[in-house]
Design a protein around this motif. Structure first.
Motif, PDB file in Angstrom:
ATOM      1  N   GLY A  42     -13.580  24.457 -70.958  1.00 52.49           N
ATOM      2  CA  GLY A  42     -12.624  25.284 -70.229  1.00 52.49           C
ATOM      3  C   GLY A  42     -11.219  25.329 -70.777  1.00 52.49           C
ATOM      4  N   THR A  43     -11.043  25.119 -72.074  1.00 52.48           N
ATOM      5  CA  THR A  43      -9.685  25.103 -72.635  1.00 52.48           C
ATOM      6  C   THR A  43      -9.421  26.226 -73.623  1.00 52.48           C
ATOM      7  OG1 THR A  43     -10.373  23.555 -74.379  1.00 52.48           O
ATOM      8  CG2 THR A  43      -9.488  22.604 -72.348  1.00 52.48           C
ATOM      9  N   VAL A  44     -10.454  26.802 -74.203  1.00 55.19           N
ATOM     10  CA  VAL A  44     -10.290  27.889 -75.179  1.00 55.19           C
ATOM     11  C   VAL A  44     -11.055  29.109 -74.668  1.00 55.19           C
ATOM     12  CG1 VAL A  44     -10.695  28.651 -77.546  1.00 55.19           C
ATOM     13  CG2 VAL A  44     -10.019  26.279 -77.091  1.00 55.19           C
ATOM     14  N   PHE A  45     -10.333  30.225 -74.500  1.00 53.99           N
ATOM     15  CA  PHE A  45     -10.912  31.416 -73.887  1.00 53.99           C
ATOM     16  C   PHE A  45     -11.130  32.518 -74.923  1.00 53.99           C
ATOM     17  CE2 PHE A  45      -8.857  28.955 -70.635  1.00 53.99           C
ATOM     18  CZ  PHE A  45      -9.768  28.999 -69.591  1.00 53.99           C
ATOM     19  N   THR A  46     -12.062  33.407 -74.609  1.00 51.29           N
ATOM     20  CA  THR A  46     -12.415  34.467 -75.541  1.00 51.29           C
ATOM     21  C   THR A  46     -11.314  35.526 -75.604  1.00 51.29           C
ATOM     22  OG1 THR A  46     -13.582  35.808 -73.890  1.00 51.29           O
ATOM     23  CG2 THR A  46     -14.842  34.069 -74.994  1.00 51.29           C
ATOM     24  N   ASP A  47     -11.511  36.533 -76.433  1.00 49.95           N
ATOM     25  CA  ASP A  47     -10.461  37.513 -76.724  1.00 49.95           C
ATOM     26  C   ASP A  47     -10.237  38.534 -75.617  1.00 49.95           C
ATOM     27  OD1 ASP A  47      -9.723  36.727 -79.486  1.00 49.95           O
ATOM     28  OD2 ASP A  47     -11.814  37.197 -79.899  1.00 49.95           O
ATOM     29  N   HIS A  48     -11.229  38.707 -74.734  1.00 55.28           N
ATOM     30  CA  HIS A  48     -11.122  39.775 -73.736  1.00 55.28           C
ATOM     31  C   HIS A  48     -11.469  39.264 -72.340  1.00 55.28           C
ATOM     32  CE1 HIS A  48     -11.786  41.865 -77.607  1.00 55.28           C
ATOM     33  NE2 HIS A  48     -10.962  42.766 -77.080  1.00 55.28           N
ATOM     34  N   MET A  49     -11.079  40.045 -71.332  1.00 54.98           N
ATOM     35  CA  MET A  49     -11.385  39.739 -69.939  1.00 54.98           C
ATOM     36  C   MET A  49     -11.684  41.035 -69.203  1.00 54.98           C
ATOM     37  SD  MET A  49      -7.517  38.832 -68.583  1.00 54.98           S
ATOM     38  CE  MET A  49      -8.010  38.577 -66.871  1.00 54.98           C
ATOM     39  N   LEU A  50     -12.370  40.922 -68.089  1.00 54.33           N
ATOM     40  CA  LEU A  50     -12.696  42.062 -67.239  1.00 54.33           C
ATOM     41  C   LEU A  50     -11.864  41.975 -65.970  1.00 54.33           C
ATOM     42  CD1 LEU A  50     -14.609  44.400 -66.151  1.00 54.33           C
ATOM     43  CD2 LEU A  50     -16.068  42.542 -65.286  1.00 54.33           C
ATOM     44  N   VAL A 144     -20.414  33.213 -78.647  1.00 47.50           N
ATOM     45  CA  VAL A 144     -21.591  32.435 -78.251  1.00 47.50           C
ATOM     46  C   VAL A 144     -22.077  31.658 -79.468  1.00 47.50           C
ATOM     47  CG1 VAL A 144     -23.876  32.499 -77.208  1.00 47.50           C
ATOM     48  CG2 VAL A 144     -22.176  34.249 -76.602  1.00 47.50           C
ATOM     49  N   PRO A 145     -22.175  30.326 -79.381  1.00 45.44           N
ATOM     50  CA  PRO A 145     -22.569  29.527 -80.547  1.00 45.44           C
ATOM     51  C   PRO A 145     -23.897  29.984 -81.148  1.00 45.44           C
ATOM     52  CG  PRO A 145     -21.770  28.107 -78.791  1.00 45.44           C
ATOM     53  CD  PRO A 145     -21.864  29.481 -78.204  1.00 45.44           C
ATOM     54  N   HIS A 146     -23.962  29.907 -82.475  1.00 44.75           N
ATOM     55  CA  HIS A 146     -25.169  30.313 -83.191  1.00 44.75           C
ATOM     56  C   HIS A 146     -26.119  29.150 -83.415  1.00 44.75           C
ATOM     57  CE1 HIS A 146     -24.029  34.483 -84.444  1.00 44.75           C
ATOM     58  NE2 HIS A 146     -22.814  34.018 -84.176  1.00 44.75           N
ATOM     59  N   LEU A 147     -25.642  27.924 -83.295  1.00 45.09           N
ATOM     60  CA  LEU A 147     -26.458  26.755 -83.577  1.00 45.09           C
ATOM     61  C   LEU A 147     -26.446  25.796 -82.396  1.00 45.09           C
ATOM     62  CD1 LEU A 147     -25.259  26.028 -87.233  1.00 45.09           C
ATOM     63  CD2 LEU A 147     -27.367  27.192 -86.548  1.00 45.09           C
ATOM     64  N   GLY A 148     -27.494  24.980 -82.291  1.00 44.99           N
ATOM     65  CA  GLY A 148     -27.543  23.933 -81.287  1.00 44.99           C
ATOM     66  C   GLY A 148     -27.737  24.467 -79.882  1.00 44.99           C
ATOM     67  N   SER A 149     -27.356  23.656 -78.906  1.00 39.90           N
ATOM     68  CA  SER A 149     -27.575  23.988 -77.502  1.00 39.90           C
ATOM     69  C   SER A 149     -26.312  24.506 -76.829  1.00 39.90           C
ATOM     70  CB  SER A 149     -28.082  22.747 -76.747  1.00 39.90           C
ATOM     71  OG  SER A 149     -27.135  21.687 -76.849  1.00 39.90           O
ATOM     72  N   GLY A 150     -25.312  24.891 -77.617  1.00 43.17           N
ATOM     73  CA  GLY A 150     -24.053  25.368 -77.057  1.00 43.17           C
ATOM     74  C   GLY A 150     -24.209  26.701 -76.351  1.00 43.17           C
ATOM     75  N   CYS A 151     -23.195  27.064 -75.586  1.00 43.12           N
ATOM     76  CA  CYS A 151     -23.231  28.300 -74.822  1.00 43.12           C
ATOM     77  C   CYS A 151     -21.804  28.743 -74.507  1.00 43.12           C
ATOM     78  CB  CYS A 151     -24.025  28.112 -73.528  1.00 43.12           C
ATOM     79  SG  CYS A 151     -23.387  26.770 -72.501  1.00 43.12           S
ATOM     80  N   LEU A 152     -21.703  29.872 -73.844  1.00 46.66           N
ATOM     81  CA  LEU A 152     -20.416  30.411 -73.416  1.00 46.66           C
ATOM     82  C   LEU A 152     -20.396  30.422 -71.894  1.00 46.66           C
ATOM     83  CD1 LEU A 152     -17.888  31.673 -74.834  1.00 46.66           C
ATOM     84  CD2 LEU A 152     -18.868  33.911 -74.285  1.00 46.66           C
ATOM     85  N   TYR A 153     -19.334  29.883 -71.320  1.00 43.06           N
ATOM     86  CA  TYR A 153     -19.213  29.784 -69.858  1.00 43.06           C
ATOM     87  C   TYR A 153     -18.473  31.007 -69.327  1.00 43.06           C
ATOM     88  CZ  TYR A 153     -18.031  27.771 -65.289  1.00 43.06           C
ATOM     89  OH  TYR A 153     -17.892  27.542 -63.948  1.00 43.06           O
ATOM     90  N   ILE A 154     -18.985  31.583 -68.253  1.00 43.62           N
ATOM     91  CA  ILE A 154     -18.437  32.801 -67.665  1.00 43.62           C
ATOM     92  C   ILE A 154     -17.893  32.482 -66.277  1.00 43.62           C
ATOM     93  CG2 ILE A 154     -18.944  35.178 -66.994  1.00 43.62           C
ATOM     94  CD1 ILE A 154     -21.422  34.918 -68.903  1.00 43.62           C
ATOM     95  N   ARG A 155     -16.660  32.870 -65.996  1.00 43.12           N
ATOM     96  CA  ARG A 155     -16.011  32.540 -64.726  1.00 43.12           C
ATOM     97  C   ARG A 155     -15.556  33.822 -64.010  1.00 43.12           C
ATOM     98  NH1 ARG A 155     -13.390  28.221 -62.202  1.00 43.12           N
ATOM     99  NH2 ARG A 155     -15.246  27.081 -62.896  1.00 43.12           N
ATOM    100  N   PRO A 156     -16.423  34.447 -63.194  1.00 45.08           N
ATOM    101  CA  PRO A 156     -15.962  35.527 -62.323  1.00 45.08           C
ATOM    102  C   PRO A 156     -15.061  34.943 -61.230  1.00 45.08           C
ATOM    103  CG  PRO A 156     -18.358  35.556 -62.611  1.00 45.08           C
ATOM    104  CD  PRO A 156     -17.873  34.238 -63.107  1.00 45.08           C
ATOM    105  N   VAL A 177     -12.928  38.549 -64.603  1.00 45.01           N
ATOM    106  CA  VAL A 177     -13.898  37.666 -65.259  1.00 45.01           C
ATOM    107  C   VAL A 177     -13.315  37.209 -66.585  1.00 45.01           C
ATOM    108  CG1 VAL A 177     -16.253  37.424 -66.144  1.00 45.01           C
ATOM    109  CG2 VAL A 177     -15.801  38.954 -64.203  1.00 45.01           C
ATOM    110  N   ILE A 178     -13.298  35.898 -66.777  1.00 45.82           N
ATOM    111  CA  ILE A 178     -12.876  35.316 -68.051  1.00 45.82           C
ATOM    112  C   ILE A 178     -14.019  34.465 -68.591  1.00 45.82           C
ATOM    113  CG2 ILE A 178     -10.404  35.360 -67.561  1.00 45.82           C
ATOM    114  CD1 ILE A 178     -10.569  32.482 -66.638  1.00 45.82           C
ATOM    115  N   MET A 179     -13.984  34.184 -69.893  1.00 50.02           N
ATOM    116  CA  MET A 179     -15.043  33.410 -70.526  1.00 50.02           C
ATOM    117  C   MET A 179     -14.423  32.371 -71.457  1.00 50.02           C
ATOM    118  SD  MET A 179     -17.926  36.340 -71.360  1.00 50.02           S
ATOM    119  CE  MET A 179     -17.023  37.028 -72.764  1.00 50.02           C
ATOM    120  N   CYS A 180     -15.073  31.225 -71.560  1.00 52.01           N
ATOM    121  CA  CYS A 180     -14.545  30.162 -72.404  1.00 52.01           C
ATOM    122  C   CYS A 180     -15.672  29.432 -73.107  1.00 52.01           C
ATOM    123  CB  CYS A 180     -13.711  29.166 -71.584  1.00 52.01           C
ATOM    124  SG  CYS A 180     -14.670  28.220 -70.391  1.00 52.01           S
ATOM    125  N   GLN A 181     -15.324  28.765 -74.189  1.00 43.36           N
ATOM    126  CA  GLN A 181     -16.307  27.937 -74.863  1.00 43.36           C
ATOM    127  C   GLN A 181     -16.666  26.761 -73.965  1.00 43.36           C
ATOM    128  OE1 GLN A 181     -14.956  26.987 -78.856  1.00 43.36           O
ATOM    129  NE2 GLN A 181     -16.065  28.762 -79.612  1.00 43.36           N
TER     130      GLN A 181
END
Length: 375
Positions: A42-50, A144-156, A177-181
């Motif tokens: 929850g510390t680094v967010f993606t480039d866009h938001m809704l 969204v990570p390409h390797l391993g079990s990582g994911c992108l968290y979505i916070r409406p 809605v914001i999204m973070c690693q």
């Protein structure tokens, strides 16, 4: 995009048409961030938001995807003064086939709709919101990570923006809605502090809704838990010290119960417990396996301590979107440390089976499932 509650009740017609995901306006960022390899949750967010605004006169406005940035709020905003707000949390995974998948997102939309009703915020079309979120993910899919079990968290997030200090149903609102690693939320087995002097939720309250006030009010108790060398609080309720939640997680006991039966038990949804998506998934899977008894029933610290003393507890673990599944290693209760794990290997435990075999199969597309929603 969303339905208007007064329109649905027949009291009046909205002054503008209901917006749909197809009406989305997209403003792309001209300066994309470099994506770090490892981050805290929850510390680094993606480039866009809704974002999409609502007001009582015009209804829902056109949804907008724009560069991530600050919100502009009136100083008397009802979300800031009276906690008229709520949020959701879900994740998107990249499968072995490179496709992006959401895990049971309709359950999140249903829970968000229930929370909105409880907060006196306007109704919305769940499928249309999910369509807008899908478009946001498509735009920022490289996060969204390409390797391993990582994911992108979505916070409406849904807040009342009424510019007034009156305690009343808001006439203005904002859904964004914001999204973070999503790095690791917990890295080890958790230790919990159980003390009945603090209560997370109560009958008739909002414990079954995902509102920010449910979480902010727990920070003081969590600080005290730290003084006992515990990471989180095991929340108790009532004179019999019923087990409710652990930190922000739903709680499960895998044990041999009082009748000698192998059982997976978790507290019931009685208005105090948050209806977690991971919780529901664990129950659905365990019932499908039909290998042991699966129960939603009241559990007390007395029952747990008795099971520990008699070595009937196989495993205690918590579940949630952020942490997924996390083992409980020890509990401090009545000034005593209770070790809640037996000597069996985690690799052979129920929680390991749930986490590594089943959810991995569904979330990463290694097994066909109607629990996944393709982006």
């Amino acid at each position: 995009m969303f339905s208007d509650p007064e329109r649905l009740s027949g009291r009046r017609q909205p002054q503008v048409e209901i917006r749909h995901a197809a009406d989305l306006v997209v403003q792309l960022s001209t300066s994309l961030q470099r994506k770090p390899d490892v981050v805290d949750f929850g510390t680094v967010f993606t480039d866009h938001m809704l974002s999409v605004e609502w007001n009582a006169n015009g209804g829902w406005q056109t949804p907008l995807i724009r560069p991530f940035g600050d919100l502009s709020l009136h100083p008397a905003c009802s979300a800031l003064h009276y906690a008229v707000e709520l949020f959701e949390g879900l994740k998107v995974y990249r499968g072995d086939d490179k496709r992006l998948r959401l895990f049971r997102p309709l359950l999140n939309m249903e829970r968000m709709s229930k929370s909105a009703k409880r907060a006196c915020l306007p109704a919305f079309d769940q499928s249309e919101l999910l369509g807008c979120i899908k478009r946001l993910i498509e735009i920022d899919q490289d996060w969204v990570p390409h390797l391993g079990s990582g994911c992108l968290y979505i916070r409406p997030t849904f807040i009342g923006t009424e510019p007034s200090l009156g305690v009343k149903k808001p006439n203005r609102a904002l859904l964004y809605v914001i999204m973070c690693q999503a790095g690791s939320y917990f890295n080890t087995e958790l230790s919990l502090w159980a003390d009945p002097k603090y209560t997370r939720a109560w009958k008739g309250g909002t414990g079954d809704c995902k509102m920010g006030g449910n979480y902010g009010g727990t920070l003081f108790a969590q600080q005290e838990a730290g003084s006992y060398d515990c990471q989180q609080v095991l929340w108790l309720y009532g004179e019999d010290h019923q087990i409710t939640e652990g930190g922000t997680m739903n709680i499960f006991l895998h044990w041999i119960n009082e009748d000698g039966d192998e059982e997976l038990a978790t507290p019931p949804l009685d208005g105090i417990i948050l209806p977690g998506v991971t919780r529901q998934s664990i129950l659905d899977l365990a019932r499908k396996w039909d290998e042991f008894k699966v129960s939603e029933r009241y559990l007390t610290m007395g029952q747990l301590c008795s099971a520990l003393k008699q070595q009937r507890l196989k495993e205690m673990f918590g579940s949630g979107t952020a942490c997924r599944i996390c083992r409980i290693g020890s509990i401090v209760y009545e000034e005593k440390v209770q070790n809640s794990q037996n000597s069996s290997s985690w690799d052979k435990s129920l929680s390991s089976n749930l986490l590594r075999i089943n959810f991995a199969l569904f979330q990463h597309g290694r097994s066909p499932s109607d629990w996944t929603y393709l982006v």
